[in-house]
Design an enzyme around this catalytic site. Structure first.
Site, PDB file in Angstrom:
ATOM      1  N   CYS A   1       8.331 -10.214   3.721  1.00 40.99           N
ATOM      2  CA  CYS A   1       8.075 -10.097   5.145  1.00 40.99           C
ATOM      3  C   CYS A   1       7.879 -11.473   5.577  1.00 40.99           C
ATOM      4  O   CYS A   1       6.677 -11.843   6.427  1.00 40.99           O
ATOM      5  CB  CYS A   1       6.667  -9.495   5.393  1.00 40.99           C
TER       6      CYS A   1
ATOM      7  N   PRO B   1       0.730  -1.159  -0.018  1.00 43.02           N
ATOM      8  CA  PRO B   1       0.235  -0.015  -0.066  1.00 43.02           C
ATOM      9  C   PRO B   1       0.765   1.288  -0.053  1.00 43.02           C
ATOM     10  O   PRO B   1       0.370   2.266   0.117  1.00 43.02           O
ATOM     11  CB  PRO B   1      -0.750  -0.079   1.378  1.00 43.02           C
ATOM     12  N   GLY B   2       2.098   1.177  -0.313  1.00 43.71           N
ATOM     13  CA  GLY B   2       2.931   2.475  -0.261  1.00 43.71           C
ATOM     14  C   GLY B   2       3.630   3.045   0.731  1.00 43.71           C
ATOM     15  O   GLY B   2       4.462   3.883   0.646  1.00 43.71           O
ATOM     16  N   GLY B   3       3.862   1.985   1.839  1.00 45.70           N
ATOM     17  CA  GLY B   3       4.557   2.408   3.053  1.00 45.70           C
ATOM     18  C   GLY B   3       6.177   2.655   2.798  1.00 45.70           C
ATOM     19  O   GLY B   3       6.593   3.694   3.182  1.00 45.70           O
TER      20      GLY B   3
END
Length: 456
Positions: free
Chosen positions: A386, A267-269
């Site tokens: 992750c 989501p763009g982190g």
């Protein structure tokens, strides 16, 4: 609690949604809490804990049900199985709920959902468990080590076996426990110089903050009801990001002015983190596969007001000739099994298999083969996931360095001293679940050779 039956019914419906439609649990919980904002804070906290807990402890709960049910678990209908799981969780893990209340409400819920003829079975199993809490048996730790770890820490037995082989008993047990512990909400303060003001603003809204364990701009926050209503989040001063994931942007060694391509960005982190490190210079091209994912990136960009980031739909498996050798940095945070974030996304336990890990490791190699072409001679590629799986992490790291004109480069000059080790000196790090109070995460820092030539 104003309406025990109603809140339990909400959780039941959420769990059925996962059972029938495989809805991602973190998205479903967020949508549900938003929908029921009008409920008392305690009611919504109950919904959250019962939903999360039932999913997190599902393997353990099924092991208990097997011991005290006269019907084999695979013969129990899914609606009844869900009622049993969420009720056993209340009996064994929620001390403030009387056993009798958990049993009675389960019977009422079964009847309410058209399962009246099975309410007696539900009652019998739950009463039996409540009377025999001290008689729950685990597989023998010496003879059935993986099975014992599987039930005790509610992890798939194949995963316990894999981690036993790769990390040993003690580390596997620590990771298992870390995934069951309360997960802290980690946020990044976008302007580290403003961190004290942000902490004061959060405190004024009733939130508690603790400093992060790795980076000075990280905070662990608690005491909020709905994050979207927190001013510092709504106005873009903080972004939700686990501390281990923050290290990926730090490891890139951004100096300012770079051209950066983030190939699987939603989501763009990391895109936003790198843009903040650029200090309004340079540019980040944030890309992902679908319009829906890119919309999520754009929503976050709108909230944070960042202007040196563009978000566009681009397939990481497709080569775009116009981008060849254009990037100073390529961020390749690639699709993975997510084993490092199971503490936050418990449904991963039921969806990931050894076969999926092998397929994901192969997909990562395909993507790396494409996106390495975007890195300038002398440029940097960050490969991250992750997960905690050697097939997806260390094995792919070594494969990449053997097949392309890149070498691992120490990240010690870019990441805080608290994480320095022989790994970081060699150019990579595997953070395990719970280590530094963070998610499991893997990062490798590669430097492209100056001649940019290809290895055979």
């Amino acid at each position: 609690m104003a309406d025990n039956l109603n809140t339990r019914a909400i959780v039941y419906d959420m769990l059925m949604s996962i059972e029938k439609e495989n809805t991602p649990s973190h998205i479903l919980l967020s949508q549900t809490l938003m929908k029921y904002q009008y409920l008392d804070k305690r009611d919504r906290a109950f919904i959250s804990r019962l939903f999360r807990g039932t999913l997190e402890y599902e393997i353990f709960l099924d092991g208990v049900i097997r011991q005290f049910s006269s019907v084999r678990l695979n013969k129990i209908k899914p609606p009844i199985k869900i009622i049993l799981r969420m009720s056993v969780y209340q009996i064994l893990k929620m001390d403030h709920i009387p056993d009798a209340a958990a049993c009675d409400e389960a019977v009422k819920l079964a009847r309410k959902r058209g399962l009246k003829n099975l309410s007696g079975f539900v009652n019998g199993v739950l009463r039996n468990i409540s009377r025999n809490k001290d008689n729950i048996r685990y597989p023998d730790a010496d003879r059935e080590t993986a099975a014992c770890l599987s039930m005790r820490y509610s992890m798939p037995e194949w995963l316990a076996s894999m981690w036993l082989q790769e990390y040993g008993f003690e580390t596997t047990a620590k990771m298992g426990q870390a995934m069951l512990d309360d997960q802290k909400t980690s946020v990044r303060v976008r302007n580290p110089q403003n961190i004290e003001n942000v902490k004061e603003a959060l405190a004024a809204e009733g939130l508690q903050t603790e400093p992060g364990c790795i980076l000075p701009e990280a905070l662990h926050i608690s005491g909020y009801d709905y994050l979207g209503n927190v001013d510092a989040f709504a106005d873009g001063q903080i972004v939700v990001q686990d501390e281990s994931a923050m290290l990926a942007a730090a490891a890139a060694g951004i100096a300012g002015g770079e051209t950066i391509i983030d190939v699987c960005a939603a989501p763009g982190g990391k895109s936003m983190h790198m843009a903040d490190l650029l200090h309004e210079s340079g540019h980040v091209s944030a890309r992902d596969l679908t319009e829906a994912k890119v919309i999520r990136i754009r929503e976050n960009l709108l909230r944070t007001g960042l202007t040196n980031v563009s978000a566009e739909v681009k397939d990481a498996l497709e080569f775009y000739p116009e981008d060849e050798a254009k990037a100073d940095i390529v961020m390749a945070d690639l699709p993975c099994s997510g084993l490092g974030v199971m503490g936050r996304k418990a449904d991963i336990k039921r969806s990931v298999t050894p076969e999926k890990i092998a397929a994901l490791a192969a997909l990562q190699r395909e993507i790396l083969t494409v996106v390495q072409r975007y890195v300038k001679p002398g440029g940097v590629l960050i490969y991250s996931t992750c997960t905690v799986s050697k097939a997806e992490n260390e094995e792919n790291m070594h494969w990449f360095s053997e097949h392309f004109p890149f070498h691992l480069e120490s990240m010690d000059a870019y990441v805080p001293a608290v994480v320095h080790s022989e790994q970081t000196k060699d150019g990579w790090i595997q953070i395990l679940p719970g280590q530094y109070q963070s998610d499991g995460f893997f990062i490798a820092r590669f430097r492209r050779s100056q001649d940019g030539g290809m290895k055979c």
